[in-house]
Design a protein around this motif. Sequence first.
Motif, PDB file in Angstrom:
ATOM      1  N   ALA A  29      11.871 -58.144  23.564  1.00  0.00           N
ATOM      2  CA  ALA A  29      11.138 -57.196  24.405  1.00  0.00           C
ATOM      3  C   ALA A  29      11.432 -55.745  24.039  1.00  0.00           C
ATOM      4  N   SER A  30      12.441 -55.513  23.235  1.00  0.00           N
ATOM      5  CA  SER A  30      12.753 -54.142  22.819  1.00  0.00           C
ATOM      6  C   SER A  30      11.576 -53.553  22.065  1.00  0.00           C
ATOM      7  N   ASN A  31      11.238 -52.299  22.361  1.00  0.00           N
ATOM      8  CA  ASN A  31      10.079 -51.702  21.694  1.00  0.00           C
ATOM      9  C   ASN A  31      10.294 -50.263  21.256  1.00  0.00           C
ATOM     10  N   TYR A  32      11.532 -49.806  21.329  1.00  0.00           N
ATOM     11  CA  TYR A  32      11.833 -48.440  20.896  1.00  0.00           C
ATOM     12  C   TYR A  32      13.159 -48.450  20.168  1.00  0.00           C
ATOM     13  N   PHE A  33      13.170 -47.860  18.952  1.00  0.00           N
ATOM     14  CA  PHE A  33      14.333 -47.968  18.074  1.00  0.00           C
ATOM     15  C   PHE A  33      14.658 -46.598  17.472  1.00  0.00           C
ATOM     16  N   PRO A  34      15.559 -45.872  18.098  1.00  0.00           N
ATOM     17  CA  PRO A  34      15.938 -44.560  17.564  1.00  0.00           C
ATOM     18  C   PRO A  34      17.187 -44.644  16.692  1.00  0.00           C
ATOM     19  N   TRP A  35      17.345 -43.629  15.871  1.00  0.00           N
ATOM     20  CA  TRP A  35      18.552 -43.476  15.060  1.00  0.00           C
ATOM     21  C   TRP A  35      19.184 -42.132  15.413  1.00  0.00           C
ATOM     22  N   TYR A  36      20.506 -42.148  15.561  1.00  0.00           N
ATOM     23  CA  TYR A  36      21.223 -40.944  15.930  1.00  0.00           C
ATOM     24  C   TYR A  36      22.299 -40.621  14.898  1.00  0.00           C
ATOM     25  N   LYS A  37      22.533 -39.337  14.756  1.00  0.00           N
ATOM     26  CA  LYS A  37      23.626 -38.827  13.924  1.00  0.00           C
ATOM     27  C   LYS A  37      24.630 -38.186  14.858  1.00  0.00           C
ATOM     28  N   GLN A  38      25.891 -38.552  14.698  1.00  0.00           N
ATOM     29  CA  GLN A  38      26.912 -37.990  15.566  1.00  0.00           C
ATOM     30  C   GLN A  38      28.011 -37.362  14.735  1.00  0.00           C
ATOM     31  N   GLU A  39      28.277 -36.121  14.999  1.00  0.00           N
ATOM     32  CA  GLU A  39      29.396 -35.430  14.360  1.00  0.00           C
ATOM     33  C   GLU A  39      30.578 -35.456  15.317  1.00  0.00           C
ATOM     34  N   LEU A  40      31.742 -35.286  14.768  1.00  0.00           N
ATOM     35  CA  LEU A  40      32.980 -35.456  15.529  1.00  0.00           C
ATOM     36  C   LEU A  40      33.003 -34.576  16.772  1.00  0.00           C
ATOM     37  N   GLY A  41      33.243 -35.197  17.920  1.00  0.00           N
ATOM     38  CA  GLY A  41      33.393 -34.434  19.154  1.00  0.00           C
ATOM     39  C   GLY A  41      32.097 -33.946  19.767  1.00  0.00           C
ATOM     40  N   LYS A  42      30.973 -34.445  19.248  1.00  0.00           N
ATOM     41  CA  LYS A  42      29.682 -34.009  19.764  1.00  0.00           C
ATOM     42  C   LYS A  42      28.860 -35.190  20.242  1.00  0.00           C
ATOM     43  N   GLU A  83      26.140 -32.624   3.580  1.00  0.00           N
ATOM     44  CA  GLU A  83      25.975 -32.382   5.020  1.00  0.00           C
ATOM     45  C   GLU A  83      25.378 -33.580   5.763  1.00  0.00           C
ATOM     46  N   ASP A  84      24.975 -34.597   5.016  1.00  0.00           N
ATOM     47  CA  ASP A  84      24.523 -35.827   5.663  1.00  0.00           C
ATOM     48  C   ASP A  84      25.710 -36.675   6.119  1.00  0.00           C
ATOM     49  N   SER A  85      26.898 -36.320   5.685  1.00  0.00           N
ATOM     50  CA  SER A  85      28.094 -37.079   6.063  1.00  0.00           C
ATOM     51  C   SER A  85      28.294 -36.992   7.574  1.00  0.00           C
ATOM     52  N   ALA A  86      28.354 -38.157   8.208  1.00  0.00           N
ATOM     53  CA  ALA A  86      28.487 -38.237   9.671  1.00  0.00           C
ATOM     54  C   ALA A  86      28.507 -39.711  10.044  1.00  0.00           C
ATOM     55  N   GLY A 105      24.240 -49.785  18.253  1.00  0.00           N
ATOM     56  CA  GLY A 105      25.026 -50.508  17.271  1.00  0.00           C
ATOM     57  C   GLY A 105      26.406 -49.874  17.164  1.00  0.00           C
ATOM     58  N   LYS A 106      27.257 -50.460  16.356  1.00  0.00           N
ATOM     59  CA  LYS A 106      28.649 -50.003  16.271  1.00  0.00           C
ATOM     60  C   LYS A 106      28.836 -48.779  15.394  1.00  0.00           C
ATOM     61  N   GLY A 107      27.796 -48.382  14.700  1.00  0.00           N
ATOM     62  CA  GLY A 107      27.887 -47.160  13.921  1.00  0.00           C
ATOM     63  C   GLY A 107      28.213 -47.380  12.451  1.00  0.00           C
ATOM     64  N   THR A 108      27.763 -46.439  11.634  1.00  0.00           N
ATOM     65  CA  THR A 108      28.050 -46.439  10.203  1.00  0.00           C
ATOM     66  C   THR A 108      28.572 -45.070   9.819  1.00  0.00           C
ATOM     67  N   THR A 109      29.745 -45.029   9.230  1.00  0.00           N
ATOM     68  CA  THR A 109      30.289 -43.763   8.759  1.00  0.00           C
ATOM     69  C   THR A 109      29.813 -43.537   7.338  1.00  0.00           C
ATOM     70  N   LEU A 110      28.960 -42.539   7.177  1.00  0.00           N
ATOM     71  CA  LEU A 110      28.402 -42.214   5.864  1.00  0.00           C
ATOM     72  C   LEU A 110      29.183 -41.053   5.260  1.00  0.00           C
ATOM     73  N   SER A 111      29.636 -41.258   4.049  1.00  0.00           N
ATOM     74  CA  SER A 111      30.328 -40.205   3.314  1.00  0.00           C
ATOM     75  C   SER A 111      29.551 -39.913   2.041  1.00  0.00           C
ATOM     76  N   VAL A 112      29.162 -38.659   1.884  1.00  0.00           N
ATOM     77  CA  VAL A 112      28.423 -38.242   0.694  1.00  0.00           C
ATOM     78  C   VAL A 112      29.315 -37.298  -0.091  1.00  0.00           C
ATOM     79  N   SER A 113      29.670 -37.724  -1.285  1.00  0.00           N
ATOM     80  CA  SER A 113      30.564 -36.903  -2.098  1.00  0.00           C
ATOM     81  C   SER A 113      29.761 -36.143  -3.149  1.00  0.00           C
ATOM     82  N   SER A 114      30.197 -34.910  -3.398  1.00  0.00           N
ATOM     83  CA  SER A 114      29.473 -34.051  -4.360  1.00  0.00           C
ATOM     84  C   SER A 114      30.075 -34.177  -5.747  1.00  0.00           C
TER      85      SER A 114
END
Lengths: 114, 116
Positions: A29-42, A83-86, A105-114
């Motif tokens: 029955a779920s019909n809305y699926f958002p994605w969020y980015k969370q930075e530390l402490g925010k 800056e996508d790292s979050a 969901g439990k979250g995914t920690t994305l690390s983008v290295s230059s």
Amino acid sequence: GENVEQHPSTLSVQEGDSAVIKCTYSDSASNYFPWYKQELGKGPQLIIDIRSNVGEKKDQRIAVTLNKTAKHFSLHITETQPEDSAVYFCAASLYNQAGTALIFGKGTTLSVSS
Amino acid sequence: GAVVSQHPSRVICKSGTSVKIECRSLDFQATTMFWYRQFPKQSLMLMATSNEGSKATYEQGVEKDKFLINHASLTLSTLTVTSAHPEDSSFYICSATGGKLDYGYTFGSGTRLTVV
């Protein structure tokens, strides 16, 4: 109730590469699926969302795909930048007696290295 | 765009005392507010859903007498952690929806509660 599974828990990519995060949900029955980015402490910030009547949505470097039959949806980030790292969370809507909440969901920690 | 103001951003309190966290919708009427708790490096866990003028609906395992939620107006909801203990230390986040948001959810910036 709704159960949202998210993979991978961590993801490391080189700058310029693409990143893909996948989620599955249990409540048909779920019909809305958002994605969020969370930075530390925010609080989480919405980056893109998709509703059940659409299979794909794109906003510049970010895209989301939805397969309602298989109950899974994915976040695609192209040309990643440091800056996508979050931490990224997927969510699915769940109707309860009081309203329609989001289950995360439990979250995914994305690390983008230059 | 829609904004939810959450205060305080950080609070430290002694065990046994109560702490109140406020969330205000600044430019829309929040007919429904959601309260989440997030432990370090974990996901957001839904604690309760509240509608303006009604009693909150709590998720299983959340003590309603410990986490008092008031949603007395369309722009303000409060979460009071009563008789706080160190295990209540967490990041609390509110979310609001309503009006013309059409399924949009606006999140507050969160409150870091530390109970000592």
